[in-house]
Design an enzyme around this catalytic site. Structure first.
Site, PDB file in Angstrom:
ATOM      1  N   THR A 119     -21.574 -21.204  -3.577  1.00 36.31           N
ATOM      2  CA  THR A 119     -23.151 -20.173  -4.595  1.00 36.31           C
ATOM      3  C   THR A 119     -22.321 -19.278  -5.426  1.00 36.31           C
ATOM      4  O   THR A 119     -21.315 -18.092  -5.261  1.00 36.31           O
ATOM      5  CB  THR A 119     -23.856 -19.758  -3.147  1.00 36.31           C
ATOM      6  N   GLU A 150     -25.001 -26.371  -2.092  1.00 38.83           N
ATOM      7  CA  GLU A 150     -24.963 -25.902  -0.215  1.00 38.83           C
ATOM      8  C   GLU A 150     -26.357 -25.605   0.396  1.00 38.83           C
ATOM      9  O   GLU A 150     -26.313 -24.293   0.126  1.00 38.83           O
ATOM     10  CB  GLU A 150     -23.778 -25.995  -0.074  1.00 38.83           C
ATOM     11  N   PHE A 151     -27.125 -25.696   0.965  1.00 38.07           N
ATOM     12  CA  PHE A 151     -27.944 -25.413   1.673  1.00 38.07           C
ATOM     13  C   PHE A 151     -27.987 -26.059   3.002  1.00 38.07           C
ATOM     14  O   PHE A 151     -29.163 -25.392   3.363  1.00 38.07           O
ATOM     15  CB  PHE A 151     -29.004 -25.994   0.965  1.00 38.07           C
ATOM     16  N   LEU A 152     -26.228 -25.851   3.662  1.00 32.82           N
ATOM     17  CA  LEU A 152     -26.668 -26.322   5.013  1.00 32.82           C
ATOM     18  C   LEU A 152     -26.915 -24.568   5.811  1.00 32.82           C
ATOM     19  O   LEU A 152     -26.486 -23.258   5.287  1.00 32.82           O
ATOM     20  CB  LEU A 152     -25.224 -26.601   5.848  1.00 32.82           C
ATOM     21  N   ASN A 207     -32.211 -19.644  -2.131  1.00 31.12           N
ATOM     22  CA  ASN A 207     -32.190 -18.622  -0.850  1.00 31.12           C
ATOM     23  C   ASN A 207     -32.335 -16.935  -0.739  1.00 31.12           C
ATOM     24  O   ASN A 207     -33.590 -16.674   0.610  1.00 31.12           O
ATOM     25  CB  ASN A 207     -30.556 -18.103  -0.608  1.00 31.12           C
ATOM     26  N   LEU A 249     -41.232 -18.475   8.691  1.00 35.87           N
ATOM     27  CA  LEU A 249     -42.699 -17.041   8.741  1.00 35.87           C
ATOM     28  C   LEU A 249     -42.374 -16.291  10.734  1.00 35.87           C
ATOM     29  O   LEU A 249     -42.886 -15.867  10.591  1.00 35.87           O
ATOM     30  CB  LEU A 249     -43.591 -17.908   9.588  1.00 35.87           C
ATOM     31  N   GLY A 256     -29.861 -11.788   8.651  1.00 38.68           N
ATOM     32  CA  GLY A 256     -28.570 -11.430   8.480  1.00 38.68           C
ATOM     33  C   GLY A 256     -27.881 -12.698   8.103  1.00 38.68           C
ATOM     34  O   GLY A 256     -28.449 -14.041   7.688  1.00 38.68           O
ATOM     35  N   CYS A 259     -24.876 -15.236   3.902  1.00 41.47           N
ATOM     36  CA  CYS A 259     -25.597 -15.505   2.497  1.00 41.47           C
ATOM     37  C   CYS A 259     -27.055 -14.782   2.064  1.00 41.47           C
ATOM     38  O   CYS A 259     -26.703 -14.231   1.059  1.00 41.47           O
ATOM     39  CB  CYS A 259     -26.711 -17.567   3.024  1.00 41.47           C
ATOM     40  N   ARG A 326     -21.188 -11.675  10.624  1.00 36.19           N
ATOM     41  CA  ARG A 326     -21.361 -10.769   9.455  1.00 36.19           C
ATOM     42  C   ARG A 326     -23.125 -10.633   9.207  1.00 36.19           C
ATOM     43  O   ARG A 326     -23.825 -11.304   9.393  1.00 36.19           O
ATOM     44  CB  ARG A 326     -21.345 -12.298   8.848  1.00 36.19           C
TER      45      ARG A 326
HETATM   46  C1  UDX Z   1     -29.504 -19.509   5.075  1.00 33.52           C
HETATM   47  C2  UDX Z   1     -30.030 -20.547   4.582  1.00 33.52           C
HETATM   48  O1  UDX Z   1     -31.277 -21.182   4.975  1.00 33.52           O
HETATM   49  C3  UDX Z   1     -29.655 -21.952   4.057  1.00 33.52           C
HETATM   50  O2  UDX Z   1     -30.116 -22.506   2.993  1.00 33.52           O
HETATM   51  C4  UDX Z   1     -27.909 -21.270   2.699  1.00 33.52           C
HETATM   52  O3  UDX Z   1     -27.284 -22.551   2.826  1.00 33.52           O
HETATM   53  C5  UDX Z   1     -27.220 -20.241   3.526  1.00 33.52           C
HETATM   54  O4  UDX Z   1     -27.964 -19.388   4.258  1.00 33.52           O
HETATM   55  P1  UDX Z   1     -28.259 -18.962   7.347  1.00 33.52           P
HETATM   56  O5  UDX Z   1     -27.587 -17.700   7.109  1.00 33.52           O
HETATM   57  O6  UDX Z   1     -26.902 -20.200   7.906  1.00 33.52           O
HETATM   58  O7  UDX Z   1     -28.527 -19.982   6.534  1.00 33.52           O
HETATM   59  O8  UDX Z   1     -29.291 -19.212   8.937  1.00 33.52           O
HETATM   60  P2  UDX Z   1     -30.559 -19.118   8.653  1.00 33.52           P
HETATM   61  O9  UDX Z   1     -31.159 -20.491   9.860  1.00 33.52           O
HETATM   62  O10 UDX Z   1     -30.954 -19.366   7.605  1.00 33.52           O
HETATM   63  O11 UDX Z   1     -30.894 -17.875   9.364  1.00 33.52           O
HETATM   64  C6  UDX Z   1     -31.226 -16.771   8.574  1.00 33.52           C
HETATM   65  C7  UDX Z   1     -30.675 -15.251   8.705  1.00 33.52           C
HETATM   66  O12 UDX Z   1     -32.676 -15.350   8.198  1.00 33.52           O
HETATM   67  C8  UDX Z   1     -30.714 -15.018  10.455  1.00 33.52           C
HETATM   68  O13 UDX Z   1     -30.406 -14.037  10.815  1.00 33.52           O
HETATM   69  C9  UDX Z   1     -31.937 -15.392  10.969  1.00 33.52           C
HETATM   70  O14 UDX Z   1     -32.738 -14.962  12.315  1.00 33.52           O
HETATM   71  C10 UDX Z   1     -33.674 -14.718  10.171  1.00 33.52           C
HETATM   72  N1  UDX Z   1     -34.624 -15.772  10.585  1.00 33.52           N
HETATM   73  C11 UDX Z   1     -34.463 -16.409  10.244  1.00 33.52           C
HETATM   74  C12 UDX Z   1     -36.154 -14.670  10.342  1.00 33.52           C
HETATM   75  O15 UDX Z   1     -35.544 -13.482  10.798  1.00 33.52           O
HETATM   76  N2  UDX Z   1     -36.412 -14.995  10.648  1.00 33.52           N
HETATM   77  C13 UDX Z   1     -37.227 -17.030  10.441  1.00 33.52           C
HETATM   78  O16 UDX Z   1     -38.528 -17.537  10.584  1.00 33.52           O
HETATM   79  C14 UDX Z   1     -35.662 -17.439   9.928  1.00 33.52           C
END
Ligand code: UDX
Length: 429
Positions: A119, A150-152, A207, A249, A256, A259, A326
């Site tokens: 990113t 990347e969106f993983l 993001n 939601l 956290g 990303c 992180r």
């Molecule tokens: C995210 C993006 O989803 C992904 O597309 C991008 O490439 C990298 O950043 P990631 O950080 O691995 O992925 O996890 P994600 O499942 O998106 O959750 C991120 C944070 O949001 C977590 O701390 C999670 O607990 C929080 N979250 C997620 C919420 O508090 N509520 C939700 O409804 C969804």
């Protein structure tokens, strides 16, 4: 195709393994000797469900090496998947991207497409291309930088990559577009082909939109508490409108990870740098910082201080199914508890090894949530691991000295906790 991937972190390694899965020959390079040794033993240096199995399934198509220059020499396509961590001012640190770019410039012997997966701020692909062209050892070679964000998500990275909803490709020429299609056609996923700046922006905008959605639902949750509404019902009611969508939601103790916190700050920095104030993102950053302190503020209404109390902490990682800490809410709350003089017993199925690097002795780490709950005066839940979700409400009452539970992930049913005689506080309900 002969592909090289620079960086064996979440993005680089998952990309490499999935490219091998669709038939490409992939060489992974990294500067970390320990990581390369582990990979050569068939082990992943990161905790990611399904990755090790897929890596070993495709071991004939995957090579891991420290000798980056040798690897770049005859590559047709080079992916850059190294980290772009946050600098103190919120901007993205491109140091590692430039290091790889320099090596590429000095070592390639063929025309080459270089794919930037990390990113990066808008305009970076252009800058790196210029940098490589300036530093090319062989000035006759043609190189083109392609943006391919990347969106993983961590914890579901393999599934997300093999079943991505879109492949975003930012290119300057038809030639690079065709090469990228050769790389990706077998994934069978829809393409979004655009210019490089738009592609870079798609990553940040996506993001940050998700971060914004979480910050928004968290504020609605905070308001629900004040006016006596239930956020889970509110989220359900909102999510059934497919213009809103039912994902992201879930209200809680804040987002956290590697990303959202970084990419919201980076976009805010970019806006400021260009004399623009991006108010929505600024608000999301502020809301999220406050949200992380939500439980502890609530708990202080019960105990003025946590001094001498037995505190059970369930969940350390920023989300389940990862060992990544992180920007995890635990990292904001545990120092406060320790400063007060709390005696903490912490449980996490995967995050303990990393947490011990920060707090080797200050906390007692336990292998079972029940050990943390035994004789506890208070319990904080920071991550919704299945192992924590599966705790019976009656267990809190049976094991804790005082069955007082502060849940940052809204895991338990309010009525079941009440029936089990647990004093239960969650977010927005
Ligand atoms: C995210 C993006 O989803 C992904 O597309 C991008 O490439 C990298 O950043 P990631 O950080 O691995 O992925 O996890 P994600 O499942 O998106 O959750 C991120 C944070 O949001 C977590 O701390 C999670 O607990 C929080 N979250 C997620 C919420 O508090 N509520 C939700 O409804 C969804």
């Amino acid at each position: 195709m002969k592909i090289v991937v620079a960086g064996t972190g979440y993005v680089g390694l998952v990309t490499a393994v999935c490219l091998a899965e669709v038939g490409h020959t992939v060489t992974c390079v990294d500067v970390d000797k320990e990581k390369i040794e582990l990979l050569n033993q068939g082990k992943t240096p990161i905790y990611e469900p399904g990755l090790e199995e897929l890596m070993n399934k495709n071991k004939d198509k995957l090579t891991y090496t420290l000798e980056s220059k040798k690897a770049y020499k005859n590559a047709e396509v080079i992916f850059i998947g190294v980290g772009t961590p946050e600098k103190k001012d919120g901007s993205a640190n491109l140091k590692y991207v430039y290091e790889v770019a320099k090596e590429i410039a000095e070592s390639i012997r063929n025309d080459c497409v270089i794919v930037l997966k990390s990113t990066v701020p808008i305009g970076t692909n252009k800058k790196i291309e210029k940098f490589i062209k300036t530093n090319l050892a062989n000035k006759n070679l043609k190189v083109e930088l392609v943006s391919n964000p990347e969106f993983l998500s961590q914890g579901t990275a393999v599934r997300d990559t093999l079943n991505a909803q879109r492949i975003v490709i930012g290119v300057k020429s038809k030639h690079a577009e065709n090469i990228m299609k050769k790389v990706y056609d077998d994934f069978g996923q829809p393409y979004v082909i655009t210019d490089r700046q738009s592609s870079e922006m798609i990553k940040y905008a996506s993001n940050d939109f998700l971060a914004l959605k979480i910050a928004y639902i968290n504020e609605i949750a905070n308001l629900c508490e004040i006016v006596g509404a239930n956020i889970q019902d509110v989220s359900k009611g909102m999510g059934m409108d497919n213009r809103i969508g039912n994902k992201f939601l879930n209200a809680g103790i804040g987002y956290g990870g590697s990303c959202f916190p970084k990419d919201t700050k980076a976009l805010n920095w970019l806006a400021n740098f260009n004399d623009y104030e991006i108010k929505t993102i600024k608000a999301a950053i502020e809301v999220n910082e406050n949200q992380k302190l939500k439980l502890i503020k609530k708990a202080r209404k019960h105990y003025d201080s946590f001094e001498g109390l037995n505190v059970a902490v369930l969940g350390l990682t920023f989300k389940p199914n990862t060992d990544d800490l992180r920007e995890a809410p635990s990292l904001v709350n545990i120092p406060i508890l320790l400063e007060d003089g709390a005696k903490i017993k912490a449980y996490d199925p995967a995050g303990v090894k990393n947490f011990k690097k920060i707090y080797p002795k200050e906390i007692e780490y336990v292998k079972d949530p029940k050990q943390a709950l035994k004789d506890a005066d208070i319990c904080f839940i920071f991550t919704e691991w299945d192992e924590i979700k599966n705790i019976e409400p009656t267990t809190f009452k049976e094991l804790m000295k005082t069955p007082l539970v502060y849940d940052g992930r809204n895991i338990f049913d309010l009525k079941e906790m009440k029936d089990a005689e647990v004093d239960y506080f969650s977010i927005g309900r």
